[in-house]
Design an enzyme around this catalytic site. Structure first.
Site, PDB file in Angstrom:
ATOM      1  N   ILE A 112     -26.273  40.048 -23.404  1.00  0.00           N
ATOM      2  CA  ILE A 112     -24.838  40.233 -23.652  1.00  0.00           C
ATOM      3  C   ILE A 112     -24.299  41.128 -22.541  1.00  0.00           C
ATOM      4  O   ILE A 112     -24.747  42.274 -22.390  1.00  0.00           O
ATOM      5  CB  ILE A 112     -24.609  40.902 -25.019  1.00  0.00           C
ATOM      6  CG1 ILE A 112     -25.289  40.075 -26.121  1.00  0.00           C
ATOM      7  CG2 ILE A 112     -23.127  41.088 -25.295  1.00  0.00           C
ATOM      8  CD1 ILE A 112     -25.328  40.771 -27.467  1.00  0.00           C
TER       9      ILE A 112
ATOM     10  N   VAL B 180     -14.200  45.009 -17.253  1.00  0.00           N
ATOM     11  CA  VAL B 180     -12.853  45.288 -16.771  1.00  0.00           C
ATOM     12  C   VAL B 180     -12.589  46.770 -17.046  1.00  0.00           C
ATOM     13  O   VAL B 180     -13.416  47.442 -17.649  1.00  0.00           O
ATOM     14  CB  VAL B 180     -11.781  44.420 -17.469  1.00  0.00           C
ATOM     15  CG1 VAL B 180     -11.820  43.002 -16.959  1.00  0.00           C
ATOM     16  CG2 VAL B 180     -11.936  44.463 -18.969  1.00  0.00           C
TER      17      VAL B 180
ATOM     18  N   LYS C 209      -6.275  56.980  -7.294  1.00  0.00           N
ATOM     19  CA  LYS C 209      -5.113  56.588  -8.091  1.00  0.00           C
ATOM     20  C   LYS C 209      -4.277  57.851  -8.331  1.00  0.00           C
ATOM     21  O   LYS C 209      -4.786  58.831  -8.878  1.00  0.00           O
ATOM     22  CB  LYS C 209      -5.588  55.996  -9.425  1.00  0.00           C
ATOM     23  CG  LYS C 209      -4.456  55.777 -10.430  1.00  0.00           C
ATOM     24  CD  LYS C 209      -4.950  55.204 -11.754  1.00  0.00           C
ATOM     25  CE  LYS C 209      -3.832  55.184 -12.779  1.00  0.00           C
ATOM     26  NZ  LYS C 209      -4.280  54.755 -14.114  1.00  0.00           N
TER      27      LYS C 209
ATOM     28  N   PRO D 125       3.750  59.926 -12.029  1.00  0.00           N
ATOM     29  CA  PRO D 125       2.747  60.579 -11.182  1.00  0.00           C
ATOM     30  C   PRO D 125       1.778  61.416 -12.013  1.00  0.00           C
ATOM     31  O   PRO D 125       2.107  61.830 -13.125  1.00  0.00           O
ATOM     32  CB  PRO D 125       3.596  61.502 -10.301  1.00  0.00           C
ATOM     33  CG  PRO D 125       4.811  61.805 -11.100  1.00  0.00           C
ATOM     34  CD  PRO D 125       5.023  60.666 -12.065  1.00  0.00           C
TER      35      PRO D 125
ATOM     36  N   VAL E   4     -30.416  43.935 -30.238  1.00  0.00           N
ATOM     37  CA  VAL E   4     -30.479  44.414 -31.613  1.00  0.00           C
ATOM     38  C   VAL E   4     -29.962  43.305 -32.520  1.00  0.00           C
ATOM     39  O   VAL E   4     -28.837  42.826 -32.343  1.00  0.00           O
ATOM     40  CB  VAL E   4     -29.630  45.700 -31.770  1.00  0.00           C
ATOM     41  CG1 VAL E   4     -29.566  46.114 -33.233  1.00  0.00           C
ATOM     42  CG2 VAL E   4     -30.209  46.801 -30.907  1.00  0.00           C
TER      43      VAL E   4
ATOM     44  N   GLY F  88      -8.746  53.908 -22.099  1.00  0.00           N
ATOM     45  CA  GLY F  88     -10.094  53.512 -22.547  1.00  0.00           C
ATOM     46  C   GLY F  88     -11.192  54.479 -22.115  1.00  0.00           C
ATOM     47  O   GLY F  88     -11.897  55.054 -22.950  1.00  0.00           O
TER      48      GLY F  88
HETATM   49  C1  LIG Z   1      -8.313  43.787 -20.363  1.00  0.00           C
HETATM   50  C2  LIG Z   1      -8.837  45.185 -20.404  1.00  0.00           C
HETATM   51  C3  LIG Z   1      -8.429  46.083 -19.438  1.00  0.00           C
HETATM   52  C4  LIG Z   1      -8.882  47.397 -19.489  1.00  0.00           C
HETATM   53  N1  LIG Z   1      -8.436  48.282 -18.551  1.00  0.00           N
HETATM   54  C5  LIG Z   1      -8.818  49.570 -18.629  1.00  0.00           C
HETATM   55  C6  LIG Z   1      -8.389  50.509 -17.665  1.00  0.00           C
HETATM   56  O1  LIG Z   1      -7.673  50.191 -16.715  1.00  0.00           O
HETATM   57  N2  LIG Z   1      -8.812  51.782 -17.794  1.00  0.00           N
HETATM   58  C7  LIG Z   1      -9.631  52.178 -18.805  1.00  0.00           C
HETATM   59  O2  LIG Z   1      -9.955  53.369 -18.889  1.00  0.00           O
HETATM   60  N3  LIG Z   1     -10.093  51.301 -19.706  1.00  0.00           N
HETATM   61  C8  LIG Z   1      -9.712  50.016 -19.642  1.00  0.00           C
HETATM   62  N4  LIG Z   1     -10.191  49.123 -20.543  1.00  0.00           N
HETATM   63  C9  LIG Z   1     -11.182  49.578 -21.524  1.00  0.00           C
HETATM   64  C10 LIG Z   1     -12.558  49.660 -20.875  1.00  0.00           C
HETATM   65  O3  LIG Z   1     -12.881  48.421 -20.285  1.00  0.00           O
HETATM   66  C11 LIG Z   1     -13.602  50.020 -21.913  1.00  0.00           C
HETATM   67  O4  LIG Z   1     -13.179  51.160 -22.610  1.00  0.00           O
HETATM   68  C12 LIG Z   1     -14.925  50.333 -21.259  1.00  0.00           C
HETATM   69  O5  LIG Z   1     -15.338  49.331 -20.380  1.00  0.00           O
HETATM   70  C13 LIG Z   1     -15.997  50.574 -22.313  1.00  0.00           C
HETATM   71  O6  LIG Z   1     -16.508  49.408 -22.838  1.00  0.00           O
HETATM   72  P1  LIG Z   1     -17.745  49.545 -23.823  1.00  0.00           P
HETATM   73  O7  LIG Z   1     -18.860  50.202 -23.101  1.00  0.00           O
HETATM   74  O8  LIG Z   1     -17.283  50.152 -25.082  1.00  0.00           O
HETATM   75  O9  LIG Z   1     -18.108  48.020 -24.170  1.00  0.00           O
HETATM   76  P2  LIG Z   1     -18.837  46.879 -23.287  1.00  0.00           P
HETATM   77  O10 LIG Z   1     -18.577  47.009 -21.844  1.00  0.00           O
HETATM   78  O11 LIG Z   1     -18.476  45.595 -23.956  1.00  0.00           O
HETATM   79  O12 LIG Z   1     -20.386  47.150 -23.505  1.00  0.00           O
HETATM   80  C14 LIG Z   1     -21.061  46.770 -24.685  1.00  0.00           C
HETATM   81  C15 LIG Z   1     -22.553  46.971 -24.496  1.00  0.00           C
HETATM   82  O13 LIG Z   1     -23.188  46.720 -25.746  1.00  0.00           O
HETATM   83  C16 LIG Z   1     -24.302  45.899 -25.537  1.00  0.00           C
HETATM   84  N5  LIG Z   1     -24.566  45.144 -26.761  1.00  0.00           N
HETATM   85  C17 LIG Z   1     -23.671  44.453 -27.521  1.00  0.00           C
HETATM   86  N6  LIG Z   1     -24.298  43.893 -28.560  1.00  0.00           N
HETATM   87  C18 LIG Z   1     -25.600  44.258 -28.476  1.00  0.00           C
HETATM   88  C19 LIG Z   1     -26.768  43.992 -29.249  1.00  0.00           C
HETATM   89  N7  LIG Z   1     -26.723  43.222 -30.327  1.00  0.00           N
HETATM   90  N8  LIG Z   1     -27.941  44.533 -28.850  1.00  0.00           N
HETATM   91  C20 LIG Z   1     -28.005  45.305 -27.740  1.00  0.00           C
HETATM   92  N9  LIG Z   1     -26.958  45.584 -26.983  1.00  0.00           N
HETATM   93  C21 LIG Z   1     -25.770  45.063 -27.337  1.00  0.00           C
HETATM   94  C22 LIG Z   1     -23.935  45.004 -24.355  1.00  0.00           C
HETATM   95  O14 LIG Z   1     -25.100  44.482 -23.724  1.00  0.00           O
HETATM   96  C23 LIG Z   1     -23.209  46.023 -23.484  1.00  0.00           C
HETATM   97  O15 LIG Z   1     -24.168  46.746 -22.729  1.00  0.00           O
HETATM   98  C24 LIG Z   1      -9.776  47.802 -20.503  1.00  0.00           C
HETATM   99  C25 LIG Z   1     -10.219  46.879 -21.450  1.00  0.00           C
HETATM  100  C26 LIG Z   1      -9.761  45.588 -21.413  1.00  0.00           C
HETATM  101  C27 LIG Z   1     -10.260  44.623 -22.452  1.00  0.00           C
END
Ligand SMILES: Cc1cc2nc3c(=O)[nH]c(=O)nc-3n(C[C@H](O)[C@H](O)[C@H](O)COP(=O)(O)OP(=O)(O)OC[C@H]3O[C@@H](n4cnc5c(N)ncnc54)[C@H](O)[C@@H]3O)c2cc1C
Length: 523
Positions: A49, A54, A85, A108, A196, A359
């Site tokens: 996964i 982004v 930025k 800003p 998991v 985020g």
């Molecule tokens: C369109 C968009 C634009 C964004 N722009 C910004 C921005 O400009 N600035 C900002 O600060 N934030 C932004 N964000 C938010 C930012 O992308 C997220 O907060 C950040 O990437 C954190 O993601 P995450 O680690 O929570 O989830 P993810 O990146 O989805 O990571 C999930 C992890 O869980 C693991 N995983 C899932 N299921 C299982 C399983 N069953 N077993 C083992 N592992 C598993 C995956 O392998 C992965 O490693 C944006 C989000 C979106 C959707």
């Protein structure tokens, strides 16, 4: 203290995106993971996964976080295609394209000038003392002119994480987790691969173990859910509900493209450019070798096909042959992000759409809250209560701040903008503030500043960027220092010219810092 409670000696983070690895680094640093007697930090992630990949714009707090975990700024820039930025340029948010009046405003990161003893400038700006047509951000900071002229926020010789202007970064989000993973391992984080597929609860409903498809059983005293929108532990297993913010903030889809520069010396913008469109807005982020461009839109107000047309129109011929990455967004947050022995950090805890880049900032907040409030004695309840109160409060305040960007629009050209300004879509807390600010300016006592992610100045920059009509006539007697204020405005004008002469072009600054970056270990 309940002596029968087990001490917390081990933490298992499930998920290896930005949330998982940033949390791992902060905990490892704060809890001495690599040292004898330190709390053991493990992270398990799926190799199947992917991460969301982004999220390329950050918030100035990231400098403190990188410094805390011990990452070098120049190395960060080099390995993440990082750039600087200095804020956000909002285009066409107030009125439709082509209408008379200003078509953009700037938020800003540097604060409005406030020299000791000088009057606060905002009321005098409202009374026209800065000169006709001079926007609030331009009248009170140097940063607007620097960004317009393509300058960086610092000199190459300034220290790491320090600069003339306040700043954050744009970076390649796909690479962030990789660099943080390497750094986390060097801090003593145990890195495991596994999918998991089952979470086992104990007789009290807390997590007893997680099981992987590959046959491993992983146990810890405390679990951190960083599985992204899947929210495998906190949502799917423990059932903490997501409170949707969809009636207030409508954007629930995104299309993202990576657009190459026409040539290697194309200037790089040092603000995120956020251009309003018929059913949402487009982000445009300059990295070293490409731009990240994406349309965030409301599926209630447009179709995916039309959204792609709008995005392609914006990018122009450079979009030919590029395939957008399509994402569905769950806009909202969990009231309880810490349940029993499980804490949700990152998208699993909540997500407010990307305008203003909350985020990664929220991940930093959550990771530090967990690290500094770490329940060594296993008494989770009081710590969880404080954590939940704080995170819920912070999310609520962000929803209000983000909604303010939309609801002050004067656009009536599409249903999206009309609906965004509808009073029923505006939270009562925000309406109350806006009502008060009709007669006086926002000040820091309007805010519980520890709870707010955005400083009072940020509210002011957006409010007056959107030309909010605060009427100071009733309190005009309190502002007798117009002549002094005019001198301050003039001084800022002169200083911004000097800063323009002093600071390098953004691309040149980035290239110079990257060239001097220390090589990663083993390179
Ligand atoms: C369109 C968009 C634009 C964004 N722009 C910004 C921005 O400009 N600035 C900002 O600060 N934030 C932004 N964000 C938010 C930012 O992308 C997220 O907060 C950040 O990437 C954190 O993601 P995450 O680690 O929570 O989830 P993810 O990146 O989805 O990571 C999930 C992890 O869980 C693991 N995983 C899932 N299921 C299982 C399983 N069953 N077993 C083992 N592992 C598993 C995956 O392998 C992965 O490693 C944006 C989000 C979106 C959707």
């Amino acid at each position: 203290m309940d002596k029968s409670s087990p001490a917390v000696r081990s933490v298992l983070i499930v998920g290896g995106g930005t949330a998982g690895w940033m949390t791992a680094n902060v905990l490892a640093r704060h809890l001495g993971a690599g040292a004898p007697g330190g709390v053991q930090i493990s992270l398990v992630e799926s190799s199947q996964i992917g991460i969301i990949g982004v999220g390329e714009a950050s918030f100035p707090s990231i400098r403190g976080t990188l410094a805390f975990i011990g990452l070098d700024e120049a190395r960060f820039l080099r390995e993440f295609e990082g750039t600087f930025k200095q804020g956000i340029t909002f285009v066409d948010w107030l009125r439709p394209p082509g209408s008379p009046g200003a078509n953009h405003y700037f938020h800003p990161f540097s604060l409005p000038s406030q020299r000791p003893g000088a009057p606060e400038l905002l009321p005098y700006w409202l009374m026209g003392q800065a000169g006709a047509g001079r926007a609030f951000a331009e009248a009170t900071t140097l940063q607007k002119r620097l960004v317009d002229a393509g300058r960086g926020p610092k000199r190459a010789s300034d220290g790491a994480f320090a600069g003339t202007m306040n700043y954050a970064y744009h970076f390649n989000a796909g690479r962030l987790a990789t660099l943080l993973a390497g750094h986390g391992r060097s801090l003593g984080v145990r890195h495991l691969l596994g999918n998991v597929d089952r979470v086992q609860l104990d007789e009290h409903g807390a997590i007893a173990a997680v099981h992987t498809r590959e046959g491993a059983e992983l146990r810890a005293d405390l679990y951190v859910d960083c599985t992204g929108f899947r929210a495998l532990l906190i949502g799917a297993t423990l059932g903490a509900p997501l409170r949707s913010a969809g009636d207030t903030l409508f954007n629930d889809r995104a299309l993202a493209l990576q657009v190459p520069y026409p040539s290697g010396d194309t200037p790089i913008a040092s603000s995120t450019i956020a251009s309003a469109r018929e059913a949402g807005w487009i982000w445009d982020i300059g990295l070293q070798e490409r731009r990240g461009v994406g349309y965030v839109y409301s599926s209630r107000h447009t179709s995916d096909e039309r959204a792609e047309e709008v995005l392609r129109e914006y990018v122009g011929t450079a979009a030919a042959g590029l395939v957008p990455n399509a994402l569905k967004l769950n806009i909202g947050y969990r009231d309880r992000q810490w349940v029993k022995n499980c804490v949700a950090i990152g998208l699993s805890g909540g997500f407010i759409e990307p305008i203003e880049s909350s985020g990664v900032g929220l991940i930093e907040t959550a990771a530090f809250l967990l690290a500094f409030g770490f329940p060594f004695d296993g008494q989770f309840e009081p710590v969880a209560r404080r954590y939940n109160d704080f995170m819920r409060g912070r999310y609520e305040r962000i929803v209000d701040f983000v909604k303010m960007h939309y609801c002050l629009t004067r656009r009536t050209d599409t249903a999206f903008w009309v609906d965004n300004a509808a009073p029923a879509s505006i939270p009562a807390t925000l309406r109350e503030l806006l009502d008060m600010w009709r007669w006086r300016t926002p000040n820091r006592l309007d805010f519980l500043t520890d709870l707010e992610m955005y400083q009072p100045a940020s509210w002011q920059f957006v409010l007056y960027g959107m030309e909010y009509p605060t009427q100071l006539a009733a309190g005009a007697a309190a502002f007798p220092r117009a002549a002094e204020a005019r001198r301050e405005f003039e001084m800022i004008r002169q200083l911004s010219q000097r800063a323009l002469d002093d600071l390098p072009a953004h691309r040149a600054l980035v290239e110079r810092l990257c060239a001097g970056a220390e090589a990663p270990a083993g390179a």
